[in-house]
Design a protein around this motif. Sequence first.
Motif: not given
Length: 337
Positions: A22-25, A173-176, A235-242, A248-251
């Motif tokens: 997430a930091g690289l992104v 935001a740091r997320m994938l 579907h592929l989720p959005t990953l974040r560190v909390t 994982a925010d899953l759709a």
Amino acid sequence: MDERTGEVLAAAVLTDRVGWAAGLVSGMAANLLARHWNCADVDVLASGEDAGGRALPSNAWMALRRLGWTIAPAEGVKVNDRIVRMAQEQAGRVLRAAKWRADLTAGILTTWPGDPDRRTAEEWDATREAVPGGQYLPSNVIKSRTRHVTAFVRKAGRMPLDVFEMEAAPRIARMLLLSACDGQQATIERADEPGRALLRLQLPTRPDPASYKDWTWVACPITLPPTVPADAVIHLPTLRVTGGQVRADLAYTHAVPGTRRTGHTSALGVDWGLNTLLSAGAARLHDDGQTTALGSGGQFRAAGVLARQHRLRRLSEHLHTKADHLNGSRQETNSTP
């Protein structure tokens, strides 16, 4: 589990590796956003067409690539193309969202009132006419943006050119955003057990991967919440560190019955107001023609949130006034012979 070594990763290790990715992104997205944080580029993206007049794709990363807005990682860092896609997707979404604020600020600047603290009726009409959708825009939104411009004038001694001169590029935001990827970066499928899914994705083994060898496939089992139907397509989720954990925010997509125009026996009524933001209640029509309420209904009150907002606004105004007073006193002291 790291699929290359077969090692079961501790939660802290997984958190680190997701955080590194997430930091690289976010770093690439921030650099890309800073390059195009201007009125001309935002207008180009919002126009929906490229230089050849072709419609831009709906996916932000594809639209940015069509426009030639590329980004690369820092020197010595190796990432695959899907990591770059996520950075472009994130930056593109922010740039598209900035269009509304840019148009709002431009409309206010072109119809700047004689007294910013008290517009006349004619000045209100002119401002609403200059702002897209201004006829339905709450007055406090225009007032807030006007105060923003006034604060800039006090600090810079002149009117701003646009919103991008008043606002720096927002933090990323740091997320994938795995939805911008394909099977070469991440896959997800339901597991054999009900309510379980398996997410596989490539993650770095170090904060600054120097080659593709520093990336490995990691298999992450996910427990699906009960709100996800058993027959839904995930579907592929959005990953974040909390809070030190990976979320994982899953759709998901699932079929629903077609809407009928007649023949309904249940109804939901929702109303909104000032004191109670939302009030809702359900009713059912029985075969004998009687209508009965289902439960006692529900309400959503935003009084607590609004009260806190008003307190913070008053505190901010008090601190700004106090700072202006101290600055004025300091200037008078320095100018005294």
